[in-house]
Design an enzyme around this catalytic site. Structure first.
Site, mmCIF file in Angstrom:
data_model
loop_
_atom_site.group_PDB
_atom_site.id
_atom_site.type_symbol
_atom_site.label_atom_id
_atom_site.label_comp_id
_atom_site.label_asym_id
_atom_site.label_seq_id
_atom_site.Cartn_x
_atom_site.Cartn_y
_atom_site.Cartn_z
ATOM 1 N N LYS A 13 0.811 -1.223 0.000
ATOM 2 C CA LYS A 13 0.000 0.000 0.000
ATOM 3 C C LYS A 13 0.838 1.263 0.000
ATOM 4 O O LYS A 13 0.668 2.144 -0.824
ATOM 5 C CB LYS A 13 -0.781 0.062 1.320
ATOM 6 C CG LYS A 13 -2.190 -0.244 1.280
ATOM 7 C CD LYS A 13 -2.863 -0.129 2.654
ATOM 8 C CE LYS A 13 -2.113 -0.563 3.864
ATOM 9 N NZ LYS A 13 -2.082 0.353 4.966
ATOM 10 N N ARG A 88 -10.171 2.699 8.187
ATOM 11 C CA ARG A 88 -9.917 1.299 8.533
ATOM 12 C C ARG A 88 -11.101 0.674 9.259
ATOM 13 O O ARG A 88 -11.055 -0.505 9.582
ATOM 14 C CB ARG A 88 -8.712 1.232 9.464
ATOM 15 C CG ARG A 88 -7.412 0.831 8.769
ATOM 16 C CD ARG A 88 -6.358 0.880 9.838
ATOM 17 N NE ARG A 88 -5.190 0.109 9.600
ATOM 18 C CZ ARG A 88 -4.046 0.605 9.121
ATOM 19 N NH1 ARG A 88 -3.983 1.854 8.733
ATOM 20 N NH2 ARG A 88 -2.986 -0.155 9.021
ATOM 21 N N ARG A 127 10.950 -6.351 5.585
ATOM 22 C CA ARG A 127 10.815 -4.895 5.475
ATOM 23 C C ARG A 127 11.720 -4.191 6.493
ATOM 24 O O ARG A 127 11.798 -4.581 7.649
ATOM 25 C CB ARG A 127 9.357 -4.494 5.727
ATOM 26 C CG ARG A 127 9.149 -2.998 5.835
ATOM 27 C CD ARG A 127 7.758 -2.582 5.461
ATOM 28 N NE ARG A 127 6.752 -2.903 6.461
ATOM 29 C CZ ARG A 127 5.453 -2.703 6.266
ATOM 30 N NH1 ARG A 127 5.004 -2.208 5.135
ATOM 31 N NH2 ARG A 127 4.589 -3.019 7.206
ATOM 32 N N ARG A 160 10.364 -2.006 11.847
ATOM 33 C CA ARG A 160 9.271 -1.340 12.573
ATOM 34 C C ARG A 160 8.860 -2.213 13.750
ATOM 35 O O ARG A 160 8.767 -3.430 13.614
ATOM 36 C CB ARG A 160 8.066 -1.208 11.630
ATOM 37 C CG ARG A 160 7.872 0.161 11.077
ATOM 38 C CD ARG A 160 6.868 0.164 9.955
ATOM 39 N NE ARG A 160 5.507 -0.202 10.369
ATOM 40 C CZ ARG A 160 4.438 -0.074 9.576
ATOM 41 N NH1 ARG A 160 4.574 0.423 8.355
ATOM 42 N NH2 ARG A 160 3.246 -0.418 9.988
ATOM 43 N N ARG A 171 -2.278 -7.656 13.566
ATOM 44 C CA ARG A 171 -2.713 -6.677 12.564
ATOM 45 C C ARG A 171 -3.586 -7.345 11.511
ATOM 46 O O ARG A 171 -4.530 -6.754 11.000
ATOM 47 C CB ARG A 171 -1.492 -6.006 11.916
ATOM 48 C CG ARG A 171 -0.823 -5.020 12.878
ATOM 49 C CD ARG A 171 0.565 -4.639 12.436
ATOM 50 N NE ARG A 171 0.604 -3.925 11.186
ATOM 51 C CZ ARG A 171 1.689 -3.847 10.406
ATOM 52 N NH1 ARG A 171 2.803 -4.464 10.754
ATOM 53 N NH2 ARG A 171 1.653 -3.169 9.298
HETATM 54 P P1 AMP Z 1 0.077 1.463 8.834
HETATM 55 O O1 AMP Z 1 1.395 2.116 8.633
HETATM 56 O O2 AMP Z 1 -0.995 2.014 7.922
HETATM 57 O O3 AMP Z 1 0.143 -0.047 8.766
HETATM 58 O O4 AMP Z 1 -0.400 1.838 10.322
HETATM 59 C C1 AMP Z 1 0.352 1.449 11.450
HETATM 60 C C2 AMP Z 1 -0.508 1.437 12.701
HETATM 61 O O5 AMP Z 1 -1.054 2.741 12.943
HETATM 62 C C3 AMP Z 1 -1.736 0.521 12.635
HETATM 63 O O6 AMP Z 1 -1.423 -0.836 12.961
HETATM 64 C C4 AMP Z 1 -2.639 1.173 13.683
HETATM 65 O O7 AMP Z 1 -2.221 0.862 14.998
HETATM 66 C C5 AMP Z 1 -2.376 2.657 13.460
HETATM 67 N N1 AMP Z 1 -3.303 3.242 12.445
HETATM 68 C C6 AMP Z 1 -2.984 3.765 11.230
HETATM 69 N N2 AMP Z 1 -4.076 4.210 10.582
HETATM 70 C C7 AMP Z 1 -5.134 3.955 11.398
HETATM 71 C C8 AMP Z 1 -6.535 4.147 11.295
HETATM 72 N N3 AMP Z 1 -7.095 4.683 10.192
HETATM 73 N N4 AMP Z 1 -7.313 3.773 12.341
HETATM 74 C C9 AMP Z 1 -6.779 3.227 13.449
HETATM 75 N N5 AMP Z 1 -5.463 2.989 13.617
HETATM 76 C C10 AMP Z 1 -4.638 3.347 12.600
#
Ligand code: AMP
Length: 219
Positions: A13, A88, A127, A160, A171
């Site tokens: 993504k 989400r 990653r 990360r 996740r």
């Molecule tokens: P990502 O980099 O998009 O995988 O986001 C990393 C983490 O940030 C996720 O596992 C959530 O804990 C938090 N996060 C990011 N975007 C959202 C969202 N729209 N709603 C809730 N938590 C989020």
């Protein structure tokens, strides 16, 4: 063009969002990046969300909705935006529609970058990211020029915190439970969903996405 980008963790993504944003010359708004920046800077928001993120859980909807509302109100979104990692949950999707309505805008395309679990687990374990500039690498596909160091600033690359196997599994569960209903939200009567297979070559996936977006624009 206003685009939301969804997909399981590790489907590519973020990589695709950055490429598409550059190509369309619109801002890439990654809620995950915004939260990681808040954590690194030690802001109030960062302190609230660190533990939630480390466990692979979702940050509460009200915090996310406020964060995105503020970001979308900025001037640079006037010609469009690509929202990566939001919405989400169905609640976030409804709130997004409402806030866009107030701004006289709407989502044009909801893009799902899909990949099966096996592929994604493999990708996530390889990653690495630069803690300074946020550039994302992959030990198998997007290798740094000098092993273990960022091409841009030479910082030592790290994994990360939420890319550890147990967190990745959490996740995944969260994605199936909370985010898959959002896919149905956009594919139903709204008919805005476009799905691409994220497991192909990066360039091929980008080309496919660009193609879909061009069709959506002219169609
Ligand atoms: P990502 O980099 O998009 O995988 O986001 C990393 C983490 O940030 C996720 O596992 C959530 O804990 C938090 N996060 C990011 N975007 C959202 C969202 N729209 N709603 C809730 N938590 C989020």
């Amino acid at each position: 063009m206003n685009v939301v980008l969804m997909g399981p963790p590790g489907a590519g993504k973020g990589t695709q969002a950055k490429r598409i944003a550059r190509k369309l010359d619109i801002p890439h708004i990654s809620t995950g990046d915004m939260l990681r920046e808040a954590v690194a800077a030690g802001t109030d928001l960062g302190l609230k969300v660190k533990e939630i993120m480390d466990e692979g859980l979702l940050v509460p909807d009200d915090l996310m909705i406020d964060l995105v509302r503020e970001r979308l109100a900025r001037e640079d979104t006037r010609n469009g935006f690509i929202l990566d990692g939001f919405p989400r949950t169905v609640e976030q999707a409804i709130a997004l529609d409402r806030m866009l309505d107030e701004l006289n805008k709407e989502i044009d395309v909801a893009l799902l970058v899909d990949a099966d679990e096996q592929e994604v687990v493999k990708r996530i374990s390889s990653r690495r990211v630069c803690p300074e500039c946020g550039k994302v690498y992959n030990l198998l596909t997007i290798k740094p020029e000098v092993e273990g160091h960022c091409d841009r600033d030479g910082s030592r690359l790290i994994q990360r915190d939420d890319d550890r196997p147990d967190t990745v599994r959490a996740r995944y569960r969260v994605y199936s439970e909370k985010t898959e209903p959002v896919i149905r939200y956009y594919s139903g009567e709204k008919g805005k969903l476009v799905k691409v297979d994220g497991s192909g070559e990066i360039d091929t996936v980008t080309a496919e996405i660009v193609n879909h977006l061009e069709n959506a624009k002219h169609g």
